[in-house]
Design an enzyme around this catalytic site. Structure first.
Site, PDB file in Angstrom:
ATOM      1  N   TYR A  80       0.837  -1.201   0.000  1.00  0.00           N
ATOM      2  CA  TYR A  80       0.000   0.000   0.000  1.00  0.00           C
ATOM      3  C   TYR A  80       0.868   1.244   0.000  1.00  0.00           C
ATOM      4  O   TYR A  80       2.039   1.220   0.396  1.00  0.00           O
ATOM      5  CB  TYR A  80      -0.959   0.003   1.195  1.00  0.00           C
ATOM      6  CG  TYR A  80      -0.288   0.106   2.545  1.00  0.00           C
ATOM      7  CD1 TYR A  80      -0.203   1.320   3.223  1.00  0.00           C
ATOM      8  CD2 TYR A  80       0.257  -1.022   3.156  1.00  0.00           C
ATOM      9  CE1 TYR A  80       0.410   1.413   4.452  1.00  0.00           C
ATOM     10  CE2 TYR A  80       0.856  -0.942   4.391  1.00  0.00           C
ATOM     11  CZ  TYR A  80       0.941   0.285   5.035  1.00  0.00           C
ATOM     12  OH  TYR A  80       1.556   0.371   6.264  1.00  0.00           O
ATOM     13  N   TYR A  98      15.606  -2.931  10.146  1.00  0.00           N
ATOM     14  CA  TYR A  98      16.171  -1.702  10.708  1.00  0.00           C
ATOM     15  C   TYR A  98      17.664  -1.862  10.944  1.00  0.00           C
ATOM     16  O   TYR A  98      18.129  -2.911  11.401  1.00  0.00           O
ATOM     17  CB  TYR A  98      15.501  -1.360  12.046  1.00  0.00           C
ATOM     18  CG  TYR A  98      14.020  -1.100  11.969  1.00  0.00           C
ATOM     19  CD1 TYR A  98      13.530   0.158  11.680  1.00  0.00           C
ATOM     20  CD2 TYR A  98      13.114  -2.128  12.212  1.00  0.00           C
ATOM     21  CE1 TYR A  98      12.170   0.395  11.622  1.00  0.00           C
ATOM     22  CE2 TYR A  98      11.754  -1.904  12.161  1.00  0.00           C
ATOM     23  CZ  TYR A  98      11.283  -0.638  11.865  1.00  0.00           C
ATOM     24  OH  TYR A  98       9.925  -0.416  11.808  1.00  0.00           O
ATOM     25  N   HIS A 156       2.420   6.412  14.330  1.00  0.00           N
ATOM     26  CA  HIS A 156       1.373   6.177  13.346  1.00  0.00           C
ATOM     27  C   HIS A 156       0.364   5.186  13.903  1.00  0.00           C
ATOM     28  O   HIS A 156       0.601   4.536  14.919  1.00  0.00           O
ATOM     29  CB  HIS A 156       1.969   5.612  12.051  1.00  0.00           C
ATOM     30  CG  HIS A 156       2.532   4.238  12.209  1.00  0.00           C
ATOM     31  ND1 HIS A 156       3.752   3.992  12.810  1.00  0.00           N
ATOM     32  CD2 HIS A 156       2.034   3.008  11.868  1.00  0.00           C
ATOM     33  CE1 HIS A 156       3.985   2.695  12.828  1.00  0.00           C
ATOM     34  NE2 HIS A 156       2.952   2.068  12.268  1.00  0.00           N
ATOM     35  N   ASP A 212      -1.839   1.986  12.211  1.00  0.00           N
ATOM     36  CA  ASP A 212      -2.042   1.200  10.999  1.00  0.00           C
ATOM     37  C   ASP A 212      -3.411   1.531  10.408  1.00  0.00           C
ATOM     38  O   ASP A 212      -4.413   1.531  11.135  1.00  0.00           O
ATOM     39  CB  ASP A 212      -1.948  -0.286  11.314  1.00  0.00           C
ATOM     40  CG  ASP A 212      -0.522  -0.717  11.663  1.00  0.00           C
ATOM     41  OD1 ASP A 212       0.198   0.089  12.283  1.00  0.00           O
ATOM     42  OD2 ASP A 212      -0.142  -1.844  11.336  1.00  0.00           O
TER      43      ASP A 212
END
Length: 394
Positions: free
Chosen positions: A161, A217, A226, A228
């Protein structure tokens, strides 16, 4: 001067006698002088008032916090400002503290953790993750499978996405799934080594997962706060951690240039091989992030989710909203510099700027070649009208 004073005194005495002689009421009322009469008519100028004394004492007395008495205007203003600040400070300290504690309890109550994978299983899965990194370096995946950023790579499988800098319109609810077939399928080893173990442990039901994302990472890497996308993914959200221990923070606020992260509401330690399940409040009503200071060694996370049937998708006939070729590759991916966490870096939100090619700047020339360099600079500016480069002239 003495003559004038004597004259004025005699004149005032005669006026007083004449007034007392012609005003029988004043004489009968006991006033022998005009000054006494005037004095009796304006008692408020000379005689003290009880209310005035109280007001003067109130104004002279220092204002104390929490005092409810009235006073002069200055006293009331000072008392009002102090009481406001005291009330605000009290509500920020106690009320805010209670709110954070309540948030922390709600987060803790909606997070589940399990230690499912043994060290041997972790090593096997980590080798598979290295194979994914190698395949991406060799260009064996589709374009939208790989998303590179400084100190963090994403690998989308099953479903991918758009998010962050890829969006033409930023903000929650703007994310879109790619069209079917634009990302690679979930690798078989993810099904065999990870998903089946989660199903057998009762973490997710059979057939739940149709999206797997690997976040890789490097030391000092991060992901900003954030949630989801609710319109893209169903709940719960499952993640499995590999390579090293870390932490997942809730309720942080990021500030940039330089990067600063506020105190989190709740810090969840995440061990290697542990499974973290987010649902309810932790998944929907508070942001989560990974801070740079929490990534001290290389760490990889496999995020397993299910997309909603009605999740919006990009039009298959049109290109992505902000297409960016991802051709950057990093060598020695696993052998990361341990001091990278303490060096200045560019964050994920700034990756769009870093992908742009650096602007050409004319080199410095000696005075002998000044005319030729100026001519070349003018020619370059005419050929590239959209670029703006400062030309230093000596």
């Amino acid at each position: 001067m003495r003559v004038c004073l004597a004259a004025s005194t005699s004149l005032f005495s005669s006026l007083s006698l004449e007034t007392s002689f012609h005003c029988p009421d004043m004489a009968s009322s006991g006033y022998s002088d005009l000054r006494e009469k005037l004095k009796s008519m304006t008692p408020h100028r000379d005689e003290p008032n009880d209310d005035d004394d109280a007001n003067k004492q109130q104004q002279q007395r220092p204002v104390e916090a929490g005092e409810g008495g009235g006073g002069g205007r200055r006293g009331r203003k000072r008392k009002h400002r102090r009481s406001d600040s005291d009330d605000n400070g009290h509500s920020d300290d106690s009320g805010g503290g209670e709110s954070r504690e309540q948030e922390a309890r709600r987060v803790k109550g909606s997070v589940q953790q399990k230690s499912i994978f043994s060290p041997e299983e972790c090593r096997l899965i980590e080798d598979k993750i290295d194979e994914v990194v190698g395949n991406a370096e060799a260009g064996l995946y589709r374009e939208h499978t790989v998303d590179r950023a400084p100190l963090r790579n994403k690998y989308f499988f099953g479903e991918g996405y758009t998010y962050g800098a890829q969006l033409e319109k930023r903000g929650p609810g703007q994310e879109r799934l790619y069209s079917k077939g634009q990302v690679d399928d979930i690798p078989p080893w993810v099904h065999e080594l990870v998903i089946k173990r989660l199903v057998s442990s009762g973490v997710v039901p059979e057939g739940f997962v149709n999206s797997a994302v690997i976040n890789d990472y490097q030391p000092g890497g991060c992901i900003v706060s954030h949630v989801d996308p609710l319109h893209i993914f169903a709940r719960p959200i499952v993640s499995v951690s590999f390579f090293s221990d870390s932490a997942l923070c809730f309720g942080c606020r990021f500030q940039f240039k330089p990067i600063r992260v506020s105190e989190p509401v709740y810090v969840l330690p995440v061990k290697r091989g542990s499974v973290t399940v987010l649902s309810g409040y932790a998944a929907d009503d508070i942001t989560h992030c990974i801070r740079p200071q929490d990534i001290k060694q290389r760490r990889a996370v496999i995020i397993l989710r299910k997309t909603r049937p009605d999740a919006p998708r990009l039009d298959s006939d049109s290109p992505p909203e902000r297409p960016v070729p991802l051709k950057a590759k990093r060598s020695s991916h696993r052998r990361a510099d341990p001091n990278a966490a303490h060096r200045p870096r560019v964050l994920e939100m700034d990756k769009e700027e870093n992908r742009r090619s650096s602007q050409w700047r004319p080199p410095r020339h000696s005075s002998e070649n000044y005319r030729r360099s100026s001519h070349e600079s003018d020619k370059w500016r005419r050929e590239s009208p959209r670029r703006k480069v400062k030309i230093r002239r000596h």
